[in-house]
Motif scaffolding. Sequence first.
Motif, PDB file in Angstrom:
ATOM      1  N   LEU A 104     -23.834 -16.456   3.066  1.00 19.14           N
ATOM      2  CA  LEU A 104     -23.267 -15.164   3.439  1.00 19.14           C
ATOM      3  C   LEU A 104     -22.474 -14.597   2.269  1.00 19.14           C
ATOM      4  O   LEU A 104     -21.638 -15.285   1.685  1.00 19.14           O
ATOM      5  N   VAL A 105     -22.747 -13.345   1.927  1.00 20.62           N
ATOM      6  CA  VAL A 105     -22.048 -12.672   0.839  1.00 20.62           C
ATOM      7  C   VAL A 105     -20.928 -11.786   1.385  1.00 20.62           C
ATOM      8  O   VAL A 105     -19.823 -11.778   0.854  1.00 20.62           O
ATOM      9  N   TRP A 106     -21.209 -11.060   2.460  1.00 16.16           N
ATOM     10  CA  TRP A 106     -20.224 -10.130   2.990  1.00 16.16           C
ATOM     11  C   TRP A 106     -20.507  -9.881   4.453  1.00 16.16           C
ATOM     12  O   TRP A 106     -21.655  -9.919   4.887  1.00 16.16           O
ATOM     13  N   GLU A 107     -19.454  -9.617   5.218  1.00 11.36           N
ATOM     14  CA  GLU A 107     -19.573  -9.286   6.634  1.00 11.36           C
ATOM     15  C   GLU A 107     -18.478  -8.292   6.988  1.00 11.36           C
ATOM     16  O   GLU A 107     -17.327  -8.458   6.570  1.00 11.36           O
ATOM     17  N   LEU A 108     -18.836  -7.247   7.730  1.00 13.20           N
ATOM     18  CA  LEU A 108     -17.843  -6.267   8.182  1.00 13.20           C
ATOM     19  C   LEU A 108     -16.862  -6.994   9.112  1.00 13.20           C
ATOM     20  O   LEU A 108     -17.275  -7.584  10.109  1.00 13.20           O
ATOM     21  N   PRO A 109     -15.570  -6.986   8.767  1.00  9.08           N
ATOM     22  CA  PRO A 109     -14.598  -7.703   9.594  1.00  9.08           C
ATOM     23  C   PRO A 109     -14.503  -7.104  11.007  1.00  9.08           C
ATOM     24  O   PRO A 109     -14.645  -5.901  11.184  1.00  9.08           O
TER      25      PRO A 109
END
Length: 112
Positions: A104-109
């Motif tokens: 995983l690189v990025w996820e909307l919090p």
Amino acid sequence: MTHGPAPQRVALHTKLKPGKEAEYESVHAVIPPELDVALRAAGVRTWRIWRNGLDLFHVLEVDDYAAMRAALREHPANVPWQARMAELLAVEDDYSGDDTGIGLVWELPVKE
């Protein structure tokens, strides 16, 4: 209402052999009931697959991904399924490796 610890979310990327797109989708229209039972018993909560051309993108939620793979490696419902998938996929998965999925690189919090 709680359902135990949060599951692991694992993303995977697989690739079809050219010309196998319709067959892959047809085979997945209804998976064998014994495979459904085996997946759930191995801790799989959800498994979704998207297709873009020959590329398949999987996202699954599972209690313990490594334990799931170990449980399914020689499972009598999974072995024939993986043999069938080997006919359709560019690279077969024999469940023998230490696959951990895509990082995983990025996820909307989540906003509370």
